[in-house]
Write a protein that holds these residues in place. Structure first.
Motif, PDB file in Angstrom:
ATOM      1  N   TYR A  23       0.856  -1.193   0.000  1.00  0.00           N
ATOM      2  CA  TYR A  23       0.000   0.000   0.000  1.00  0.00           C
ATOM      3  C   TYR A  23       0.889   1.238   0.000  1.00  0.00           C
ATOM      4  CZ  TYR A  23      -3.936   3.030   1.403  1.00  0.00           C
ATOM      5  OH  TYR A  23      -4.922   3.992   1.454  1.00  0.00           O
ATOM      6  N   THR A 323      -6.913   9.047  -5.481  1.00  0.00           N
ATOM      7  CA  THR A 323      -7.825   9.020  -4.339  1.00  0.00           C
ATOM      8  C   THR A 323      -9.116   9.752  -4.690  1.00  0.00           C
ATOM      9  OG1 THR A 323      -6.867  11.056  -3.470  1.00  0.00           O
ATOM     10  CG2 THR A 323      -5.965   8.971  -2.616  1.00  0.00           C
ATOM     11  N   ALA A 341     -12.224   3.466  -1.895  1.00  0.00           N
ATOM     12  CA  ALA A 341     -11.984   2.074  -1.472  1.00  0.00           C
ATOM     13  C   ALA A 341     -12.474   1.104  -2.529  1.00  0.00           C
ATOM     14  CB  ALA A 341     -12.692   1.809  -0.147  1.00  0.00           C
ATOM     15  N   ARG A 342     -13.654   1.364  -3.090  1.00  0.00           N
ATOM     16  CA  ARG A 342     -14.200   0.417  -4.060  1.00  0.00           C
ATOM     17  C   ARG A 342     -13.263   0.276  -5.262  1.00  0.00           C
ATOM     18  NH1 ARG A 342     -18.705   2.514  -7.802  1.00  0.00           N
ATOM     19  NH2 ARG A 342     -16.811   3.615  -8.458  1.00  0.00           N
ATOM     20  N   SER A 344     -10.081   0.821  -5.471  1.00  0.00           N
ATOM     21  CA  SER A 344      -8.861   0.109  -5.084  1.00  0.00           C
ATOM     22  C   SER A 344      -9.118  -1.385  -4.969  1.00  0.00           C
ATOM     23  CB  SER A 344      -8.351   0.617  -3.733  1.00  0.00           C
ATOM     24  OG  SER A 344      -8.029   1.975  -3.811  1.00  0.00           O
ATOM     25  N   LEU A 345     -10.210  -1.741  -4.294  1.00  0.00           N
ATOM     26  CA  LEU A 345     -10.466  -3.160  -4.019  1.00  0.00           C
ATOM     27  C   LEU A 345     -10.869  -3.918  -5.277  1.00  0.00           C
ATOM     28  CD1 LEU A 345     -12.202  -2.807  -0.551  1.00  0.00           C
ATOM     29  CD2 LEU A 345      -9.855  -3.550  -1.034  1.00  0.00           C
ATOM     30  N   ALA A 387     -10.416   8.285   4.606  1.00  0.00           N
ATOM     31  CA  ALA A 387     -10.721   7.148   3.716  1.00  0.00           C
ATOM     32  C   ALA A 387      -9.443   6.382   3.369  1.00  0.00           C
ATOM     33  CB  ALA A 387     -11.401   7.651   2.446  1.00  0.00           C
ATOM     34  N   VAL A 388      -8.350   7.113   3.213  1.00  0.00           N
ATOM     35  CA  VAL A 388      -7.049   6.499   2.923  1.00  0.00           C
ATOM     36  C   VAL A 388      -6.620   5.595   4.077  1.00  0.00           C
ATOM     37  CG1 VAL A 388      -4.601   7.167   2.913  1.00  0.00           C
ATOM     38  CG2 VAL A 388      -6.181   8.212   1.272  1.00  0.00           C
ATOM     39  N   ALA A 390      -8.586   4.278   6.369  1.00  0.00           N
ATOM     40  CA  ALA A 390      -9.503   3.132   6.464  1.00  0.00           C
ATOM     41  C   ALA A 390      -9.118   2.070   5.434  1.00  0.00           C
ATOM     42  CB  ALA A 390     -10.941   3.595   6.244  1.00  0.00           C
ATOM     43  N   LEU A 391      -8.756   2.510   4.249  1.00  0.00           N
ATOM     44  CA  LEU A 391      -8.360   1.541   3.216  1.00  0.00           C
ATOM     45  C   LEU A 391      -7.099   0.791   3.648  1.00  0.00           C
ATOM     46  CD1 LEU A 391      -8.629   0.239   0.405  1.00  0.00           C
ATOM     47  CD2 LEU A 391      -7.360   2.186  -0.530  1.00  0.00           C
ATOM     48  N   THR A 394      -8.193  -1.951   5.785  1.00  0.00           N
ATOM     49  CA  THR A 394      -8.854  -3.017   5.004  1.00  0.00           C
ATOM     50  C   THR A 394      -7.810  -3.869   4.288  1.00  0.00           C
ATOM     51  OG1 THR A 394     -10.735  -1.566   4.649  1.00  0.00           O
ATOM     52  CG2 THR A 394     -10.544  -3.445   3.170  1.00  0.00           C
ATOM     53  N   LEU A 395      -6.823  -3.217   3.711  1.00  0.00           N
ATOM     54  CA  LEU A 395      -5.799  -3.975   2.981  1.00  0.00           C
ATOM     55  C   LEU A 395      -5.017  -4.870   3.945  1.00  0.00           C
ATOM     56  CD1 LEU A 395      -4.560  -1.257   0.449  1.00  0.00           C
ATOM     57  CD2 LEU A 395      -6.020  -3.229  -0.037  1.00  0.00           C
TER      58      LEU A 395
END
Ligand code: GAL
Length: 687
Positions: A23, A323, A341-342, A344-345, A387-388, A390-391, A394-395
């Motif tokens: 990341y 972003t 996030a969406r 990226s994922l 948001a960054v 949080a991502l 998640t990662l």
């Protein structure tokens, strides 16, 4: 998928010390005062950053005057990052030559088709074929490799940057010389070239190699095969630059994997044949930017899917995305909540094992000051930075996904750079045809039906697929026609469209009626192509509507059935879509008009039925949710991506939720995954 590159080597430290997903971002500390660096590092740790790309545009800071080197600042940044446990994808810094180089050697500057020099002041102002530029660039690469090859933060080398982003088609005298050398290698003799280029046409017969030029601005359309060969040559010329830097790096630092960032994305980047380049790098890296529009999300998925295809299904590195807004579109749209996030994922779903942004900190000055970043102008107290962060969490939760491969689908869309280049040349039946759009329309139709499809190239092995759609497969050399025929005769279902199978590798029409190379396989014959004017459309008798193109199709094989006919105009009653069943259970379908993403749905549903392919998700969510599956020895990871702006529930079944929210179970059911608008969930299914 492409055959996997023999050199696949993942940057071991891209995910920091622990195995997992990488990341990070492009990091440009040289654009900021020194005092900002410790703050950067602190925020990087807060965000979960594990890897950054350094020095992409640093040549002028590393070599401020010829032969005068200044590595002090980079030493310090490398050390700071290392202390913080952050790895470095170190650029070779050759993307943008410093002012002194262009001043001393203006012969490195590219020249456009009209003969105008492209001056410094922007970036990437160098000729791919300039021996002078090459020598200076390699000297810089050698310095960096010698100095940082043993640095503990170094995870990978990043050759140049987005090779060909601005300088792919150079028409200079250097390019002319190199083009001739390339042509000699391809054709051997002038006779062979004259034949391939059909030079008897318009009195173009060449008597000497010296007479041959790049396709510079001319009084009339330039010879199409000359244009096509120049496209091939230009892709190869940049590939040659990549190889030159890579070979030097491999010699000096054999343990460090080498990559360069591709640009598999919408918006017209067609010039580099990445299917061909993929084998040159140790791991595939890609940049992707969303171009707003009704198919924006589908396009992201298509690009990520194609990147996976050229990477041979193995993990790849998302080197850049944004972003939020970019700065180079007509209107630079900010991302809506959930999209960071969406997006990226969705890349991770399609095989990205590292997610990086351009850029770490939004710049205060320069051409990209309105381009988003992980740390925006507003600072860390911002929705973007939250948001960054949080991502990043998640990662980290998705660490088990790292190293898994994308599970192939049963259906595929065939994508081919040669057909892209050739189908869109000038002097054709229509100038409105957009090769990539047709491929994307089919992809959207698959997504709308909730059926997974791989995007593969003509190098891929077709075994294992039950249905292959080859939209506008314009260039079909004999060997490709044979492979497609063998696929269909072996029980596969092949679908192709208008303007496919028309020419061979020299852009010579296969004679005797279109689509010459595939005529027998399809059991049809087109005597005339009949494109439509802007705004014109033709109804089909199955309720569909054709635009852009029609063909005057005649059925030549009695076993062919007409799936849909034209219902009005000159072509009324004539076949629009045909299907030839083959003895082995396969079939060959031809679609003679553009049906568009929605119009393709009913036809594709019938084709899938015939091939016995069904979606993996329940019918009520098919089309609302994209499913992508990654797999490892022990089981599958199901990535569920909400394509809508509404919440959607997907039954969880026996899966275990790795990322996402679970709806409360009722009675005896196993519960459901609750996808927020634009949300993503990841479910693990053990084998
Ligand atoms: C890429 C490039 C980056 C940055 C970015 C902006 O083309 O590699 O340096 O310019 O676009 O979107």
């Amino acid at each position: 998928m492409n055959p996997p590159s023999p050199h696949h080597r993942w940057p071991q430290r891209a995910a920091g010390d622990a195995p997992g997903l990488g990341y990070g971002a492009d990091y440009n500390p040289e654009q900021w005062p020194r005092e900002v660096w410790p703050q950067d590092i602190r925020l990087m740790r807060e965000a979960g950053v594990t890897v950054v790309t350094l020095a992409v545009f640093s040549w002028a800071r590393l070599e401020p005057a010829e032969g005068r080197w200044d590595f002090g600042w980079l030493d310090e940044v490398m050390d700071l990052l290392h202390e913080a446990g952050i790895s470095v994808d170190l650029a070779t810094a050759t993307a943008s030559p410093p002012p002194w180089l262009a001043e001393r050697h203006p012969e490195i500057l590219p020249v456009n088709a009209s003969g105008q020099t492209l001056w410094p002041g922007g970036r990437q102002h160098w000729r791919p074929t300039s021996p002078v530029f090459r020598a200076y660039a390699l000297r810089l690469v050698e310095k960096l490799a010698t100095r940082y090859g043993g640095h503990p933060a170094l995870a990978a080398w990043h050759v140049n940057n987005e090779l060909g982003c601005h300088n792919v088609h150079d028409y200079s005298d250097d390019a002319a010389r190199a083009f001739r050398t390339w042509l000699r290698a391809r054709y051997g003799t002038l006779d062979a070239l004259n034949h391939a280029w059909s030079t008897s046409f318009w009195s173009q017969v060449y008597g000497d190699w010296q007479q041959i030029l790049p396709p510079r601005l001319a009084a009339a359309p330039v010879n199409p095969t000359q244009q096509l060969d120049f496209k091939r040559f230009s892709s190869d010329a940049l590939k040659d630059h990549l190889r030159a830097e890579r070979d030097l790096l491999r010699r000096l630092t054999p343990d460090i994997p080498v990559t360069t960032n591709f640009m598999v994305m919408g918006g017209g980047q067609d010039a580099m044949d990445y299917a061909d380049w993929a084998a040159e790098v140790d791991f595939v890296a890609n940049d992707h930017y969303v171009v707003p529009g009704p198919q924006a999300l589908d396009e992201l998925s298509f690009s990520a899917n194609l990147t996976s295809g050229i990477a041979g299904g193995r993990p790849w590195f998302l080197m850049e995305h944004s972003t939020s807004a970019v700065n180079w579109q007509q209107v630079n749209v900010a991302k809506r909540p959930g999209e960071l996030a969406r997006d990226s994922l969705l890349h991770v779903a399609h095989g990205a094992d590292a997610v990086c942004f351009f850029q770490w900190r939004q710049s205060a000055g320069g051409a990209e000051k309105y381009h988003s970043a992980m740390v925006p102008h507003a600072g860390a107290d911002s929705d973007v930075f939250r948001a960054v962060t949080a991502l990043g969490r998640t990662l980290a939760d998705l660490a088990p996904v790292a190293g898994s491969v994308r599970r192939p689908a049963r259906a595929a869309i065939l994508f081919d750079w040669e057909s892209w280049w050739t189908a869109e040349l000038d002097s054709h039946p229509t100038s409105r045809l957009r090769y990539r759009q047709e491929a994307l329309d089919w992809y959207s139709a698959f997504l709308d039906l909730g059926v997974r499809a791989d995007v593969i190239t003509t190098r891929a092995d077709l075994t294992g697929y039950d249905l292959v759609v080859a939209p506008v497969l314009h260039v079909v050399p004999r060997a490709l026609a044979d492979r497609l025929t063998a696929f269909a005769e072996g029980g596969g279902h092949l679908v192709t469209t208008y303007f496919s199978g028309i020419v061979d590798e020299n852009d010579h029409v296969w004679l005797g009626g279109h689509p010459g190379a595939l005529r027998d396989l399809l059991g049809i014959r087109v005597e005339e192509m009949a494109p439509l004017l802007d705004g014109e459309s033709v109804p089909l008798d199955d309720g569909g509507t054709g635009t852009l193109w029609t063909d005057r199709v005649k059925v030549t094989d009695p076993s062919v059935s007409v799936v849909a006919s034209y219902a009005a105009g000159d072509l009324a009653g004539g076949p629009a879509v045909t299907r030839r069943p083959l003895p082995g259970g396969g079939s060959a379908t031809y679609v003679s008009t553009r049906l568009g993403p929605q119009g393709l749905g009913p036809l594709l549903a019938r084709l899938l039925d015939a091939a016995g392919i069904r979606g993996d998700l329940p019918a009520e969510v098919a089309g609302e949710v994209e499913l992508v599956v990654r797999t490892d020895g022990g089981g599958d990871f199901w990535f569920l991506v909400n394509r809508t702006d509404r919440p959607v529930q997907v039954p969880l079944g026996a899966g275990k939720l790795l990322v996402g929210e679970q709806a409360p179970a009722e009675g005896g059911d196993t519960g459901a995954v609750l996808l927020a608008p634009r949300g993503v969930a990841v479910v693990r299914h053990e084998r």
